[in-house]
Design an enzyme around this catalytic site. Structure first.
Site, PDB file in Angstrom:
ATOM      1  N   LEU A 185      45.652  41.867  36.662  1.00 52.28           N
ATOM      2  CA  LEU A 185      44.955  41.767  37.944  1.00 52.28           C
ATOM      3  C   LEU A 185      45.897  41.031  38.889  1.00 52.28           C
ATOM      4  CD1 LEU A 185      41.290  40.729  36.989  1.00 52.28           C
ATOM      5  CD2 LEU A 185      41.979  42.866  38.091  1.00 52.28           C
ATOM      6  N   ASP A 186      46.080  41.565  40.109  1.00 50.53           N
ATOM      7  CA  ASP A 186      46.986  40.883  41.028  1.00 50.53           C
ATOM      8  C   ASP A 186      46.372  39.558  41.481  1.00 50.53           C
ATOM      9  OD1 ASP A 186      45.432  41.352  43.584  1.00 50.53           O
ATOM     10  OD2 ASP A 186      45.787  43.434  42.983  1.00 50.53           O
ATOM     11  N   ALA A 187      47.179  38.745  42.109  1.00 52.04           N
ATOM     12  CA  ALA A 187      46.736  37.401  42.481  1.00 52.04           C
ATOM     13  C   ALA A 187      45.550  37.421  43.438  1.00 52.04           C
ATOM     14  CB  ALA A 187      47.903  36.625  43.101  1.00 52.04           C
ATOM     15  N   ASP A 188      45.429  38.477  44.253  1.00 49.69           N
ATOM     16  CA  ASP A 188      44.339  38.566  45.214  1.00 49.69           C
ATOM     17  C   ASP A 188      43.055  39.140  44.614  1.00 49.69           C
ATOM     18  OD1 ASP A 188      46.007  37.571  47.189  1.00 49.69           O
ATOM     19  OD2 ASP A 188      46.747  39.576  47.728  1.00 49.69           O
ATOM     20  N   SER A 189      43.095  39.515  43.336  1.00 48.44           N
ATOM     21  CA  SER A 189      41.920  40.066  42.665  1.00 48.44           C
ATOM     22  C   SER A 189      41.396  39.058  41.641  1.00 48.44           C
ATOM     23  CB  SER A 189      42.259  41.392  41.967  1.00 48.44           C
ATOM     24  OG  SER A 189      42.722  42.345  42.903  1.00 48.44           O
TER      25      SER A 189
END
Length: 321
Positions: A185-189
């Site tokens: 999961l990317d940092a913004d998710s």
């Protein structure tokens, strides 16, 4: 009474006599019902030829063409000399007391390496044996563990980051096992990540062959019409090829923001965000709520929980373990 009617009666009597004679020829006692030999008495509908009911009559030629029955395969001996008694292994795996596990074995609920085991004296090697109870895979290796983690915003999905950003490793520093994450999961998710030290399980969960579905709750800009949902399911052209969602439905529409639940098998980088951007609806929030049969549930951000026996068995079954 007219001659015509008397003649009809005589014909009926003759028909009955003929039927009685045919019944006697077939060995039926006189006075019984008239026997049938290839059809009804004269004047009725033609009868069905002998052997026609239910298909063609069986002949020696047909019998010769039938395949011989396969001999039953001999049972495989799963007993390992010097191993651990099966009921003890099951009890250590959390299936109940040793007496309860003996009952499971005796009543045919336990399968070892594909064989139903009902003998209480069987010993197995917990490190290599594949054991199912009522079709559910049981993890016998007590050193293997799988965790569910609710990844917060700003945390990167890696165990080590050269830029010094917070990582998922920071959230499991209290664990002694050497864990690695399944998927990203990317940092913004935010939302569900799985962490495990079971290499085979991790590889299968990540492999597209097993098609593990992932569910997301996504908030996007703008009003999302049904045609947009259909377009996402049919497929969207991206720079690295067409991407499709399994299902999309609008949960809530408030002013210029829409909340949707989406399911997809795709595992490409930032795939959900890129798909919505391609249809003109940038993502403002993305939360993964499920991986295969494992839900995020009410797990708080930054917290972990160990998957229970049933959860883990269901997850392993989903990837044919």
């Amino acid at each position: 009474m007219s001659n015509e009617r008397r003649g009809g009666s005589r014909r009926d009597q003759q028909g009955n006599q003929h039927g009685s004679q045919r019944g006697n020829q077939q060995g039926r006692p006189q006075g019984g019902k008239p026997g049938r030999q290839g059809g009804k008495p004269q004047g009725g509908k033609p009868g069905r030829p002998a052997g026609a009911r239910g298909g063609a009559a069986r002949t020696p030629a047909n019998d010769r063409r039938r395949r011989p029955a396969r001999p039953a395969e001999p049972p495989v001996d799963v007993h390992v000399e010097g191993g651990v008694r099966l009921q003890k292994v099951l009890a250590q795996a959390g299936l109940g007391s040793r007496r309860a596990c003996e009952e499971l074995i005796a009543t045919g609920h336990v399968e070892v390496d594909g064989q139903i085991v009902t003998e209480l004296g069987v010993r197995v090697d917990p490190a290599t044996a594949v054991v199912h109870v009522d079709g559910l895979r049981i993890q016998l290796d007590q050193e293997k563990v799988t965790l569910a983690l609710n990844k917060p915003l700003g945390v990167v999905s890696t165990m080590d980051d050269p830029k010094g950003r917070p990582t998922v490793a920071d959230l499991v520093r209290n664990r002694d096992e050497r864990l690695f994450h399944v998927g990203r999961l990317d940092a913004d998710s935010e939302g569900l990540l799985l962490l495990t030290n079971d290499g085979e399980l991790a590889n299968r969960l990540s492999h597209p062959r097993y098609g593990i579905a992932k569910t997301y709750l996504v908030t996007v800009e703008g009003e999302v019409f049904p045609r947009i949902c259909k377009q996402l399911v049919r497929g969207v052209e991206l720079e690295d090829g067409v991407a499709k969602m399994d299902s999309v439905h609008v949960v809530q529409q408030i002013d210029d923001l829409a909340m949707l639940e989406v399911v997809l098998h795709e595992g490409r980088n930032r795939i959900v965000r890129r798909m919505f951007e391609a249809v003109g609806h940038p993502v403002t929030r993305l939360v993964r709520t499920r991986i295969g049969p494992i839900p995020l549930g009410d797990l708080k951000p930054g917290r972990t929980r160990v998957l229970g026996r049933t959860e883990l068995g269901t997850l392993m079954s989903a990837v044919d373990l």
